[in-house]
Design a protein around this motif. Structure first.
Motif, mmCIF file in Angstrom:
data_model
loop_
_atom_site.group_PDB
_atom_site.id
_atom_site.type_symbol
_atom_site.label_atom_id
_atom_site.label_comp_id
_atom_site.label_asym_id
_atom_site.label_seq_id
_atom_site.Cartn_x
_atom_site.Cartn_y
_atom_site.Cartn_z
ATOM 1 N N LEU A 90 45.148 107.139 23.194
ATOM 2 C CA LEU A 90 45.673 108.408 23.688
ATOM 3 C C LEU A 90 44.577 109.227 24.352
ATOM 4 C CD1 LEU A 90 47.882 110.503 23.985
ATOM 5 C CD2 LEU A 90 47.371 111.306 21.668
ATOM 6 N N SER A 91 43.397 109.215 23.762
ATOM 7 C CA SER A 91 42.280 109.949 24.342
ATOM 8 C C SER A 91 41.916 109.393 25.711
ATOM 9 C CB SER A 91 41.066 109.879 23.403
ATOM 10 O OG SER A 91 40.036 110.725 23.856
ATOM 11 N N ASN A 92 41.963 108.058 25.842
ATOM 12 C CA ASN A 92 41.677 107.429 27.135
ATOM 13 C C ASN A 92 42.734 107.778 28.169
ATOM 14 O OD1 ASN A 92 39.345 106.170 26.233
ATOM 15 N ND2 ASN A 92 40.401 104.297 25.631
ATOM 16 N N LEU A 146 44.311 113.582 32.845
ATOM 17 C CA LEU A 146 44.074 115.030 32.804
ATOM 18 C C LEU A 146 42.592 115.403 32.899
ATOM 19 C CD1 LEU A 146 46.585 115.906 29.923
ATOM 20 C CD2 LEU A 146 46.971 116.068 32.385
ATOM 21 N N GLY A 147 41.730 114.418 32.798
ATOM 22 C CA GLY A 147 40.297 114.685 32.901
ATOM 23 C C GLY A 147 39.652 115.174 31.626
ATOM 24 N N GLU A 148 40.423 115.264 30.528
ATOM 25 C CA GLU A 148 39.890 115.703 29.240
ATOM 26 C C GLU A 148 40.358 114.770 28.140
ATOM 27 O OE1 GLU A 148 39.820 119.975 28.177
ATOM 28 O OE2 GLU A 148 40.975 120.261 30.027
ATOM 29 N N GLU A 149 39.539 114.608 27.121
ATOM 30 C CA GLU A 149 39.913 113.796 25.979
ATOM 31 C C GLU A 149 40.572 114.673 24.911
ATOM 32 O OE1 GLU A 149 36.375 111.871 24.648
ATOM 33 O OE2 GLU A 149 36.364 110.427 26.301
ATOM 34 N N ILE A 150 41.227 114.044 23.957
ATOM 35 C CA ILE A 150 41.821 114.789 22.850
ATOM 36 C C ILE A 150 40.734 115.160 21.842
ATOM 37 C CG2 ILE A 150 43.978 113.508 23.143
ATOM 38 C CD1 ILE A 150 43.252 112.044 20.517
ATOM 39 N N ARG A 151 41.083 116.069 20.938
ATOM 40 C CA ARG A 151 40.173 116.439 19.851
ATOM 41 C C ARG A 151 40.876 116.158 18.525
ATOM 42 N NH1 ARG A 151 38.647 122.476 22.104
ATOM 43 N NH2 ARG A 151 37.758 121.824 24.131
ATOM 44 N N ALA A 152 40.285 115.355 17.691
ATOM 45 C CA ALA A 152 40.851 115.041 16.372
ATOM 46 C C ALA A 152 39.959 115.651 15.300
ATOM 47 C CB ALA A 152 40.955 113.530 16.187
ATOM 48 N N LEU A 153 40.556 116.488 14.433
ATOM 49 C CA LEU A 153 39.785 117.212 13.420
ATOM 50 C C LEU A 153 40.387 116.982 12.039
ATOM 51 C CD1 LEU A 153 39.651 120.615 15.355
ATOM 52 C CD2 LEU A 153 37.907 118.819 15.407
ATOM 53 N N HIS A 154 39.526 116.946 11.043
ATOM 54 C CA HIS A 154 39.966 116.822 9.639
ATOM 55 C C HIS A 154 39.450 118.056 8.912
ATOM 56 C CE1 HIS A 154 40.551 113.900 6.026
ATOM 57 N NE2 HIS A 154 41.203 115.041 5.883
ATOM 58 N N GLU A 155 40.348 119.016 8.693
ATOM 59 C CA GLU A 155 39.940 120.301 8.122
ATOM 60 C C GLU A 155 40.818 120.656 6.912
ATOM 61 O OE1 GLU A 155 40.299 123.153 11.214
ATOM 62 O OE2 GLU A 155 38.536 122.460 12.329
ATOM 63 N N LYS A 156 40.179 120.909 5.738
ATOM 64 C CA LYS A 156 40.863 121.397 4.541
ATOM 65 C C LYS A 156 42.135 120.594 4.223
ATOM 66 C CE LYS A 156 39.179 126.132 5.201
ATOM 67 N NZ LYS A 156 39.571 127.555 5.392
ATOM 68 N N PRO A 165 45.088 117.977 25.497
ATOM 69 C CA PRO A 165 45.064 118.845 26.687
ATOM 70 C C PRO A 165 46.399 118.837 27.407
ATOM 71 C CG PRO A 165 43.845 116.816 27.087
ATOM 72 C CD PRO A 165 44.176 116.838 25.639
ATOM 73 N N LEU A 166 46.744 119.972 27.988
ATOM 74 C CA LEU A 166 47.989 120.108 28.755
ATOM 75 C C LEU A 166 47.659 120.507 30.182
ATOM 76 C CD1 LEU A 166 50.236 122.120 26.249
ATOM 77 C CD2 LEU A 166 50.459 119.696 26.834
ATOM 78 N N LEU A 167 48.479 120.026 31.107
ATOM 79 C CA LEU A 167 48.371 120.463 32.494
ATOM 80 C C LEU A 167 49.389 121.572 32.681
ATOM 81 C CD1 LEU A 167 47.111 120.052 35.277
ATOM 82 C CD2 LEU A 167 48.938 118.394 35.758
#
Length: 340
Positions: free
Chosen positions: A311-313, A319-329, A337-339
């Motif tokens: 998905l990031s690829n 869109l020219g941007e990768e996704i961000r995956a975070l593990h928080e609390k 990213p959205l266009l």
């Protein structure tokens, strides 16, 4: 290629004839030397020599482009080889006059008085200009050809990569859905009809999205309703999704099947039962689609990260941007990213 060879032959023959006439008529040679040079044999020799040198230069130019054009450290060899060709061209003009003087037995055949050197240099410079323009034209044609080939290869590569990234609907999904449908037909026929309609909607959307690089967020949310319904039936209504998307952002664009992958990722890597239900939150934050869920990891399930990487690829390509995956609390969050 055939016509190019004929045109090059005419060009080199014309250049040879031009150089021959200038050298013979304007270097103020003696009568004996002029008699030697004013012959069909000398003319044919000069034209043939220019054709040999011209075609050799073209072959050398093509070979150098293949060998050194992309190798910055070895480009100095191109300059050296072209310098040698330029000297050979001057030597060809000079040797014609020297041989003619030697044939008539003149003293000092290597010396040309009365401005002969100036004419020789002028002819040489004119030849260099013509050959330089020819090589520059060939270089431009080769560059344009390489650019067209590179663009075609890049387009083909992007299409292949995108197709490979897009075809990632879990193959087990259909198997599980059909098993669920069989059970619903036996125990809840009415719900089996709804299940079949939603299954049809899911695969219709998958087929339609194959030809698209981007879709609207509204289309993805509509698809998600059908996709989640199938899982709710299979899991026993232990999964829910809360969407908080402003109406003006439903036209924002993103790669197709984004929500399918993220929801499938949640189901695949988390324990979901009536005792431990799963709630997925979907909202928009800073022009990014955010999908979050509590972490309830399966004991025997390890994540390979391939789905999120794909998905990031896709986002990077489209869109020219990768996704961000975070593990928080104890929450897993993915920002897409959205266009807008």
């Amino acid at each position: 290629m055939k016509w190019n060879a004929i045109l090059y032959g005419l060009l080199f023959s014309g250049l040879g004839a031009f150089s021959y006439l200038l050298l013979v008529n304007y270097t103020e040679l003696s009568a004996h030397v002029a008699d030697v040079l004013y012959s069909k044999g000398a003319f044919v020799f000069f034209v043939a020599a220019f054709n040999v040198l011209g075609y050799s230069t073209l072959r050398i130019s093509s070979w150098m482009n293949d060998q050194y054009a992309l190798n910055i450290r070895k480009r100095w060899k191109i300059v050296v080889i072209y310098a040698i060709v330029m000297l050979l061209l001057l030597l060809l003009n000079y040797s014609l006059l020297v041989v003619a003087k030697m044939l008539v037995g003149m003293d000092d055949p290597l010396i040309f008085p009365n401005g002969g050197w100036r004419i020789l240099l002028v002819v040489w410079l004119v030849e260099l200009v013509i050959l330089g323009l020819l090589l520059a034209n060939r270089s431009i044609q080769n560059t344009l050809k390489l650019q067209q080939e590179a663009a075609a290869l890049q387009k083909e590569n992007n299409t292949a990569r995108y197709t490979a990234l897009q075809n990632q609907l879990n193959p087990h999904f259909l198997f599980n859905s059909l098993n669920t449908l069989i059970a619903e037909i036996e125990y809840n026929p009415d719900n089996a009809v709804r299940f079949t309609k939603n299954l049809s909607s899911v695969y219709r959307y998958v087929l339609q999205s194959q030809d698209k690089t981007l879709v609207s967020l509204g289309e993805e949310l509509e698809f998600l309703d059908s996709y989640l319904f199938l899982h709710k039936v299979r899991l026993g209504d232990c999964i829910s999704c809360v969407c908080d998307i402003p109406a003006d952002l439903t036209e924002a664009m993103l790669p197709p099947l984004t929500l399918q992958l993220l929801v499938e990722n949640v189901i695949k890597h988390n324990t979901i039962t009536s005792a431990r239900p799963m709630k997925i939150d979907i909202f928009v934050q800073e022009d990014r689609l955010v999908v979050s869920n509590p972490v309830q990891p399966r004991k025997s399930r390890e994540s390979s990260g391939i789905g999120l990487k794909n998905l990031s690829n896709r986002c990077k390509l489209m869109l020219g941007e990768e996704i961000r995956a975070l593990h928080e609390k104890e929450m897993f969050i993915v920002k897409v990213p959205l266009l807008v």
